[in-house]
Design an enzyme around this catalytic site. Structure first.
Site, short mmCIF file in Angstrom:
data_model
loop_
_atom_site.label_atom_id
_atom_site.label_comp_id
_atom_site.label_asym_id
_atom_site.label_seq_id
_atom_site.Cartn_x
_atom_site.Cartn_y
_atom_site.Cartn_z
N LEU A 36 1.08 -1.14 -0.21
CA LEU A 36 0.01 0.11 -0.20
C LEU A 36 0.43 0.66 -0.08
CD1 LEU A 36 -2.82 -0.70 2.30
CD2 LEU A 36 -2.72 -1.52 0.06
N LEU A 81 3.16 -7.86 -10.58
CA LEU A 81 3.28 -6.34 -10.54
C LEU A 81 3.51 -5.54 -9.97
CD1 LEU A 81 -0.77 -7.16 -12.07
CD2 LEU A 81 1.07 -7.31 -13.51
N TYR A 149 14.71 2.80 -15.52
CA TYR A 149 13.21 2.15 -15.40
C TYR A 149 13.73 0.73 -16.43
CZ TYR A 149 8.94 0.38 -15.26
OH TYR A 149 7.00 0.17 -15.75
N LYS A 153 14.07 -3.14 -15.83
CA LYS A 153 12.63 -4.81 -16.35
C LYS A 153 12.68 -5.68 -17.83
CE LYS A 153 8.92 -2.54 -15.08
NZ LYS A 153 7.99 -3.31 -14.07
#
Ligand code: UD1
Length: 329
Positions: A36, A81, A149, A153
């Site tokens: 969260l 995810l 980034y 990935k």
């Protein structure tokens, strides 16, 4: 047939929550995990009503978290995810980018291997291609990310494909293009252009176009992204692969603007500013491999999905005041 059991990391986020909703609609048992930090429980409001959904608030890079989740839930597949989504923050905090976008993938791959979960689906990105000139971008071109980034990935894809080669796992890396739809946080200056436009048009504020608006992107609805995730996680017989998730149809930013202006004819004129430094002018993916290998094709019509999204974010007008009743004495 056995009910699929799917573990979703980043379950309370933009893509995660739509993926959870669709998995539940397809009859899966779903375990969601999210710390969260950017995800929000409100995104899981509908999922939380389901007896087939369980949620754990945790940072998956914490000690033994993934082992506990896998041994307790015994997932058939993990959809990974969670991660650092801001390209700019990844550039400013390389160690955080490494921990959340590379190390976490290694932890997921290893937990899956140890607990006999053969299938892992991973949220990769068109950012792995960098500024590649050959459009539409196919998975066969050599990736050359231009940001940390995109590099992270790419590294995660390789770690997962290594697990496929070494241990026979079915690791499926999905390179998402420009995602739009409900629940994307518009507040960050690095949010997707469509969520920024929707908030500004709804507030009656002018939008800013960086450059002349002739730039193009391959915009894909979050509902299609969720469907690609669900197919990749649940369809039997898939092999390890890397696939674009895109439409193959580039849209000019000015045509996106036109859809907003027709929905808000009273809106103020847009402002034009110089192009953002280092930005690419055109991006578009080739969707064929996802169709061949996964049986996935983006279905949402862009204009319809965009209009639906605009309507879903339109402010609800305040109810008209009730007329005063004359007091009769
Ligand atoms: C995406 C990433 C970005 C990354 C790039 C390369 C998102 C939201 N952004 O950028 O961080 O560096 O891929 O991997 O995922 N625009 C406007 N006005 C606005 C906002 C944006 O004109 O208020 C323009 C941008 O300049 C750009 C286009 O809209 O030309 C799309 O922007 P964006 O949604 O940020 O996506 P990318 O540029 O593809």
């Amino acid at each position: 047939m056995k009910t699929p059991r799917i573990l979703v990391t980043g379950a309370a986020g933009f893509v995660g929550s739509h993926t959870v909703d669709l998995l539940l609609a397809e009859g899966c048992q779903v375990m969601g995990v999210d710390d969260l930090s950017t995800g929000r429980m409100v995104n899981l409001r509908s999922a939380s009503q389901s007896p087939h959904f369980r949620f754990v608030r945790a940072d998956i890079t914490g000690p033994a978290i993934l082992d506990d989740l896998c041994s307790g839930f015994t997932p058939d597949a993990i959809i990974h995810l969670s991660g650092l989504v801001s390209v700019v923050r990844a550039q400013e905090e390389p160690d955080l980018n490494y921990r959340l976008n590379v190390h976490s993938t290694q932890l997921v791959a290893e937990a899956a291997r140890r607990h006999g979960t053969r299938r892992v689906v991973f949220a990769s990105s068109a950012a792995v291609y960098g500024d590649h000139p050959d459009l539409p971008l196919s998975e066969s071109v050599f990736p050359h990310p231009i940001s940390l980034y995109g590099t992270a990935k790419r590294a995660s894809e390789e770690l997962l494909l290594g697990h496929a080669t070494s241990f026979g796992m079915e690791t499926i890396c999905l390179r998402y293009f420009n995602i739009f739809g409900p629940r994307q946080d518009p507040r960050s200056p690095y949010s997707g252009v469509i969520s920024i436009f929707s908030e500004r048009f709804a507030a009656g504020q002018p939008v800013t176009i960086f450059g002349d608006g002739s730039q193009t992107r391959d915009f894909v609805s979050v509902f299609d992204i969720a469907r690609a995730n669900v197919i990749a996680a649940t369809r039997p017989g898939l092999s390890a692969t890397v696939c674009n998730v895109c439409t193959g149809a580039p849209r000019r930013l000015l045509s996106v603007l036109d859809v907003f202006r027709s929905a808000y004819p009273e809106a103020p004129e847009p402002r034009f500013e110089g192009a953002r430094p280092g930005e690419i002018q055109h991006s578009c993916g080739n969707p064929e491999r996802a169709t061949d290998r996964l049986g996935f094709r983006a279905e949402a019509s862009f204009e319809t999905a965009l209009r639906d999204f605009i309507e879903s974010t339109r402010p609800v007008p305040a109810p008209a005041e009730a007329p005063m009743l004359a007091v009769v004495r």
